[in-house]
Scaffold this motif. Sequence first.
Motif, short mmCIF file in Angstrom:
data_model
loop_
_atom_site.label_atom_id
_atom_site.label_comp_id
_atom_site.label_asym_id
_atom_site.label_seq_id
_atom_site.Cartn_x
_atom_site.Cartn_y
_atom_site.Cartn_z
N GLY A 65 0.70 -1.24 0.18
CA GLY A 65 0.11 0.15 -0.20
C GLY A 65 0.81 1.15 0.02
O GLY A 65 2.06 1.20 0.33
N SER A 66 0.25 2.43 -0.35
CA SER A 66 0.94 3.55 -0.69
C SER A 66 1.35 4.18 0.76
O SER A 66 2.56 4.77 0.84
CB SER A 66 0.00 4.74 -1.28
N ASP A 67 0.69 3.94 1.90
CA ASP A 67 1.26 4.25 3.29
C ASP A 67 1.87 3.04 4.00
O ASP A 67 2.59 3.34 5.00
CB ASP A 67 0.24 4.66 4.05
N GLY A 68 2.02 1.92 3.30
CA GLY A 68 2.81 0.82 4.01
C GLY A 68 2.00 0.17 4.96
O GLY A 68 0.88 0.65 5.56
N GLY A 69 2.22 -1.24 5.31
CA GLY A 69 1.74 -1.86 6.35
C GLY A 69 0.69 -2.88 5.93
O GLY A 69 0.17 -3.42 6.96
N ARG A 70 0.40 -2.46 4.63
CA ARG A 70 -0.79 -3.76 4.24
C ARG A 70 -0.09 -5.21 3.94
O ARG A 70 1.04 -5.14 3.43
CB ARG A 70 -1.51 -3.49 3.04
N THR A 71 -0.61 -6.21 4.59
CA THR A 71 -0.05 -7.32 4.35
C THR A 71 -0.39 -7.87 2.82
O THR A 71 -1.35 -7.64 2.31
CB THR A 71 -0.39 -8.47 5.54
N TRP A 72 0.09 -9.21 2.71
CA TRP A 72 -0.04 -9.82 1.21
C TRP A 72 -1.46 -10.37 1.50
O TRP A 72 -2.22 -10.36 0.41
CB TRP A 72 0.87 -11.02 1.08
N GLU A 73 -1.93 -10.84 2.61
CA GLU A 73 -3.23 -11.49 2.69
C GLU A 73 -4.22 -10.48 2.61
O GLU A 73 -5.28 -10.54 1.82
CB GLU A 73 -3.44 -12.06 3.81
N GLN A 74 -4.09 -9.15 2.91
CA GLN A 74 -4.90 -8.19 2.99
C GLN A 74 -5.18 -7.73 1.39
O GLN A 74 -6.18 -7.36 1.05
CB GLN A 74 -4.45 -7.03 3.89
N TYR A 75 -3.86 -7.57 0.76
CA TYR A 75 -3.93 -7.21 -0.59
C TYR A 75 -4.89 -8.09 -1.50
O TYR A 75 -5.53 -7.62 -2.23
CB TYR A 75 -2.64 -7.35 -1.10
N LEU A 76 -4.78 -9.56 -1.36
CA LEU A 76 -5.49 -10.52 -2.17
C LEU A 76 -6.81 -10.19 -1.61
O LEU A 76 -7.78 -10.35 -2.58
CB LEU A 76 -4.98 -12.03 -1.38
N LYS A 77 -7.20 -10.13 -0.31
CA LYS A 77 -8.83 -9.92 -0.03
C LYS A 77 -9.40 -8.66 -0.72
O LYS A 77 -10.28 -8.65 -1.10
CB LYS A 77 -8.72 -9.99 1.49
N GLU A 78 -8.34 -7.42 -0.76
CA GLU A 78 -8.97 -6.33 -0.99
C GLU A 78 -8.89 -6.05 -2.73
O GLU A 78 -9.79 -5.56 -3.12
CB GLU A 78 -8.42 -5.18 -0.27
N GLU A 79 -7.78 -6.57 -3.01
CA GLU A 79 -7.72 -6.13 -4.68
C GLU A 79 -7.67 -7.24 -5.47
O GLU A 79 -7.83 -6.95 -6.90
CB GLU A 79 -6.02 -5.39 -4.72
N SER A 80 -7.59 -8.54 -5.33
CA SER A 80 -7.55 -9.43 -6.34
C SER A 80 -8.84 -9.54 -7.32
O SER A 80 -8.64 -10.19 -8.26
CB SER A 80 -7.14 -10.75 -5.52
N PRO A 81 -9.97 -9.29 -6.55
CA PRO A 81 -10.98 -9.54 -7.25
C PRO A 81 -11.22 -8.73 -8.64
O PRO A 81 -11.62 -9.06 -9.68
CB PRO A 81 -12.16 -9.15 -6.42
N LYS A 82 -10.52 -7.50 -8.65
CA LYS A 82 -10.59 -6.55 -9.69
C LYS A 82 -9.57 -7.37 -10.64
O LYS A 82 -9.57 -6.73 -11.97
CB LYS A 82 -10.16 -5.25 -9.29
N LEU A 83 -8.60 -8.11 -10.39
CA LEU A 83 -7.77 -8.66 -11.24
C LEU A 83 -8.21 -9.71 -12.19
O LEU A 83 -7.81 -9.94 -13.13
CB LEU A 83 -6.42 -9.01 -10.50
#
Length: 206
Positions: A65-83
């Motif tokens: 994330g732009s501010d840092g601190g987001r985990t890999w698991e959080q990224y998949l949960k939040e962003e992977s549907p749009k991929l």
Amino acid sequence: MSNAIVPEIVGHTEILEGSPMTEQEQKELIETETSIKASFKDRMERDLAIGEGLLRISRHKLYRGSDGGRTWEQYLKEESPKLTGNPEPIKLNTADRLKAFYRFRNEILLELSTLGTLPVPTTYSQVIPLIGTISDNPDLAVDIWKSACSVSGKDKVPSMSIVQDVYLKTRSKQQLEKRSNQQQIKKDADIESFKKYNREVQDKNQ
């Protein structure tokens, strides 16, 4: 969920999961996500593209994330549907399989100068039994794949069950060798202990 800062070395640069992303990293993330979304052709090309993109994002920690601190698991949960265009996020184990599929097929097997006409995997399911080995011991993963291809027959891509069977046999062989080595070490230790006891008895008698 842990937000611990985890360092990773990429080239000569240490990336901290808790550090903010640079503009260049944000641009790289956008480019990677765009390439994934633009690759929806057949199933194999789609999975390879997703695997390549996820591997790049995880290796460079572009998920944080732009501010840092987001985990890999959080990224998949939040962003992977749009991929993927699927409302359901990519699960961790599925992401691992897709990354391993791309890495094994396009980074490990295809870089072997002695590969010849050895078939390469066509679906990520075929490499599921090798996921841990691909990461820990790529050379062993290649040997297992070669053996599985031999079992399948000339120019045939082995199924997951064949790869699994060869993997289990290889692991059993390694376990037997390890057990044998441990028994030999114990035997040697017992012999040395007996020799030491005899020496002590002889010294005492003298």
